[in-house]
Design an enzyme around this catalytic site. Structure first.
Site, PDB file in Angstrom:
ATOM      1  N   ASN A  45       0.700  -1.101   0.266  1.00 27.82           N
ATOM      2  CA  ASN A  45       0.031  -0.089   0.031  1.00 27.82           C
ATOM      3  C   ASN A  45       0.937   1.248   0.031  1.00 27.82           C
ATOM      4  O   ASN A  45       1.859   1.279   0.942  1.00 27.82           O
ATOM      5  CB  ASN A  45      -1.038  -0.028   1.141  1.00 27.82           C
ATOM      6  CG  ASN A  45      -1.654   1.365   1.378  1.00 27.82           C
ATOM      7  OD1 ASN A  45      -2.124   1.828   2.450  1.00 27.82           O
ATOM      8  ND2 ASN A  45      -1.909   1.896   0.090  1.00 27.82           N
ATOM      9  N   GLY A  46       0.782   2.016  -0.974  1.00 29.13           N
ATOM     10  CA  GLY A  46       1.585   3.309  -1.345  1.00 29.13           C
ATOM     11  C   GLY A  46       2.094   3.531  -2.581  1.00 29.13           C
ATOM     12  O   GLY A  46       1.639   2.930  -3.422  1.00 29.13           O
TER      13      GLY A  46
ATOM     14  N   CYS B 136      -0.385  10.196   6.631  1.00 30.09           N
ATOM     15  CA  CYS B 136      -1.324  11.043   5.725  1.00 30.09           C
ATOM     16  C   CYS B 136      -2.680  11.613   6.535  1.00 30.09           C
ATOM     17  O   CYS B 136      -3.234  10.856   7.098  1.00 30.09           O
ATOM     18  CB  CYS B 136      -1.698  10.075   4.627  1.00 30.09           C
ATOM     19  SG  CYS B 136      -3.043  10.641   3.792  1.00 30.09           S
TER      20      CYS B 136
ATOM     21  N   CYS C   4      -1.671  13.965  -5.003  1.00 33.62           N
ATOM     22  CA  CYS C   4      -0.980  13.325  -3.982  1.00 33.62           C
ATOM     23  C   CYS C   4      -0.144  12.180  -4.794  1.00 33.62           C
ATOM     24  O   CYS C   4      -0.421  11.585  -5.639  1.00 33.62           O
ATOM     25  CB  CYS C   4      -1.800  12.185  -3.240  1.00 33.62           C
ATOM     26  SG  CYS C   4      -0.951  11.060  -1.853  1.00 33.62           S
TER      27      CYS C   4
ATOM     28  N   CYS D 273       1.532  14.501   6.906  1.00 32.36           N
ATOM     29  CA  CYS D 273       1.750  15.110   5.544  1.00 32.36           C
ATOM     30  C   CYS D 273       0.476  15.789   5.381  1.00 32.36           C
ATOM     31  O   CYS D 273      -0.478  15.473   5.612  1.00 32.36           O
ATOM     32  CB  CYS D 273       1.731  13.840   4.416  1.00 32.36           C
ATOM     33  SG  CYS D 273       1.697  14.353   2.898  1.00 32.36           S
TER      34      CYS D 273
ATOM     35  N   CYS E  35      -1.161  17.856   0.215  1.00 31.67           N
ATOM     36  CA  CYS E  35      -2.398  17.995  -1.144  1.00 31.67           C
ATOM     37  C   CYS E  35      -2.990  19.537  -0.801  1.00 31.67           C
ATOM     38  O   CYS E  35      -3.823  19.882  -1.522  1.00 31.67           O
ATOM     39  CB  CYS E  35      -3.490  16.917  -1.044  1.00 31.67           C
ATOM     40  SG  CYS E  35      -3.841  16.206   0.297  1.00 31.67           S
TER      41      CYS E  35
HETATM   42  S1  SF4 Z   1      -0.722  14.271  -0.426  1.00 32.21           S
HETATM   43 FE1  SF4 Z   1      -2.645  14.261   0.839  1.00 32.21          FE
HETATM   44  S2  SF4 Z   1      -3.471  12.438   0.423  1.00 32.21           S
HETATM   45 FE2  SF4 Z   1      -1.259  12.305  -0.030  1.00 32.21          FE
HETATM   46  S3  SF4 Z   1      -0.094  11.464   1.599  1.00 32.21           S
HETATM   47 FE3  SF4 Z   1      -0.041  13.653   1.839  1.00 32.21          FE
HETATM   48  S4  SF4 Z   1      -2.046  14.253   3.015  1.00 32.21           S
HETATM   49 FE4  SF4 Z   1      -2.276  12.179   2.113  1.00 32.21          FE
END
Ligand code: SF4
Length: 502
Positions: free
Chosen positions: A116-117, A255, A401, A452, A455
């Site tokens: 997953n990833g 995330c 993302c 994270c 986005c």
């Molecule tokens: S970019 Fe957004 S969806 Fe992707 S890991 Fe970071 S927080 Fe999650």
């Protein structure tokens, strides 16, 4: 058949994983675990089990129950160890070719992987490895790990896995199965979740379970033990569990969108209840964007906990003014050209008696392209709402993302090029309020910058090196460090919809 993507305007998680060590019905447990993780991927699923000798694989396109309810399928997956995987992909990758787990036969023996990833330097590695003679048989970034594993000089699998993973960048919550061991690994930034659980077996011993989310343990009456830490590799064998630090510490980047939308509200993710986070998102949204109104209505299902939070905080009554049809699958057959374009009405229907004459606060978890939200606002107005105030339980989504989530391009994200005022106008709403980034972090108790938020900010914690890995799967004779991957038939003989292997 048409995809329902146009009426489900959300980011989509790529995958869910589930592993079992030490239970006589490992494949059955993996099936149930995947069933609980179905929301993380609906396009294909697979299980590999082992009885200590062979590794047995079954993968197919489709949802978990339609694949594993087929007569005799689970009976062909014997043994007390198993890993399972359920996958969502972008359009170009919808093929059994990329379904997981991947089963390989290499110089390290027979090994199965479920991932997953997304690896952000996979394309670069793929080019290098092909140049050195590796022969790729899928389009998936996971196969890069396989080739790096095969090339490692380490004497044992944990060393080879560490070697491989220290050369890739990006997001991976990874399960690896051999004839007698189960490995569970999380990347050093910990983008995607991975949790350890324990289940009493008929013989009184504990079976170890590993899953993307704790909701899979609840289904099995298993006990949640702990998260697998970012940068940790668990080696589970007959001797017990060994925790290996395979990579240097990095700033965690869990995330945050798992708490906003992806994970099930009944899961504990990154050590925190998802439902609690979502209610808090709603409460903070009510504080940041209050408005005089008569009812709070969620966009079901994902908007429900935040709407509950908004209603509790604002003391405005919560009403289920929109009803979701749960029985539409991934695709539908349009009955005829004349009555097509049902659009969002296939999925949602308003209760006119609740909405008519009311000033409505409509709570949703995100706006991606804006097209579906616009139709929902129109639907609520058509049901007689006097006013429609849209409230979104996260900040504007401005960037794609690259860490295991299917997202539209930046150009397709409405918030990328439009102000909230412009978006409000596009939606046809009376007002629009997004939760702020500080409030989002507060809702998940992120005081140390462990999440994270790329986005929402467009700032990424890794280099994004030539991300595309599609379209270059090569054929040819194995040589060098090439590996054999049990896979689908050649393209010419590949059926279109459902394929199976056992
Ligand atoms: S970019 Fe957004 S969806 Fe992707 S890991 Fe970071 S927080 Fe999650």
């Amino acid at each position: 058949m048409n995809s329902l993507a146009h009426i489900d305007d959300h980011f989509h998680d790529h995958c869910g994983v589930f592993g079992v060590f030490g239970h006589p019905e490992a494949a059955n447990l993996a099936y149930l675990g995947l069933y609980a993780l179905q929301h993380r991927g609906q396009e294909s699923a697979g299980i590999v089990s082992t009885d200590g000798n062979e590794l047995h694989l079954h993968r197919a396109m489709g949802e978990v129950d339609e694949i594993f309810q087929q007569p005799g399928v689970l009976a062909k997956l014997p043994g007390s160890l198993a890993i399972g995987h359920t996958r969502y992909s972008t359009a170009g990758d919808k093929a059994l070719l990329n379904a997981q787990p991947i089963l390989i036969d290499c110089n390290k023996g027979k090994v199965a992987l479920g991932h997953n990833g997304n690896l952000t330097n996979a394309a670069e590695w793929r080019r290098k490895l092909e140049h050195r003679g590796s022969i790729f048989q899928t389009n998936s970034d996971t196969e890069v790990i396989v080739h790096l594993l095969a090339r490692s000089q380490a004497r044992n699998l944990s060393g080879a896995l560490g070697d491989a993973l220290n050369q890739v960048e990006g997001a991976y919550s990874l399960l690896v199965l051999t004839q007698d061991e189960l490995y569970a690994v999380r990347d050093p930034r910990g983008f995607r979740p991975l949790v350890l659980g324990k289940l009493a077996t008929p013989g009184g011993f504990a079976a170890w379970l590993v899953a993307s989310e704790t909701c899979a343990f609840d289904l099995l009456n298993a006990q949640y033990v702990r998260e697998i830490e970012p940068g940790e590799m668990l080696r589970i064998s007959k001797s017990g569990i060994e925790s290996i630090r395979f990579a240097p510490e990095k700033q965690h980047q869990q995330c945050i969108f798992e708490h906003v939308y992806f994970s099930r509200p009944d899961s504990i993710i990154f050590g925190r209840s998802v439902n609690e986070s979502r209610e808090m998102l709603g409460r903070l949204l009510a504080r940041e964007h209050p408005v005089e109104a008569d009812i709070v209505v969620p966009v079901p299902d994902s908007g429900v906990p935040a709407a509950v939070g908004y209603a509790l905080e604002s003391k405005i009554p919560f009403r289920m003014g929109l009803i979701r049809n749960h029985y539409i699958g991934r695709t539908f057959i349009e009955p005829s050209q004349a009555i097509r374009n049902f659009g969002v009405k296939l999925k949602l229907n308003p209760i006119r008696g609740l909405i008519e004459g009311q000033r409505v606060i409509l709570v949703d978890d995100s706006i991606v392209r804006g097209t579906t939200s616009r139709k929902i606002v129109r639907m609520v107005r058509d049901a007689g709402a006097k006013e429609v105030h849209v409230r979104i339980s996260c900040p504007p989504t401005i960037s794609p993302c690259y860490y295991g989530v299917d997202t539209p391009t930046r150009e397709e994200l409405i918030a990328s090029f439009n102000t909230p005022e412009e978006i409000c106008k596009f939606l046809g709403a009376d007002s629009l309020g997004y939760l702020s980034l500080p409030a989002l972090k507060q809702a998940v108790a992120d005081t140390e910058g462990r999440f994270c938020t790329s986005c929402y900010t467009g700032v990424y914690p890794t280099d994004l090196v030539q991300l595309e890995v599609r379209g270059s799967a090569s054929n040819g004779k194995a040589g060098g460090a090439s590996v054999t991957i049990e896979n689908e038939p050649a393209a010419a003989e590949r059926p279109v919809a459902v394929e199976r292997e056992s």
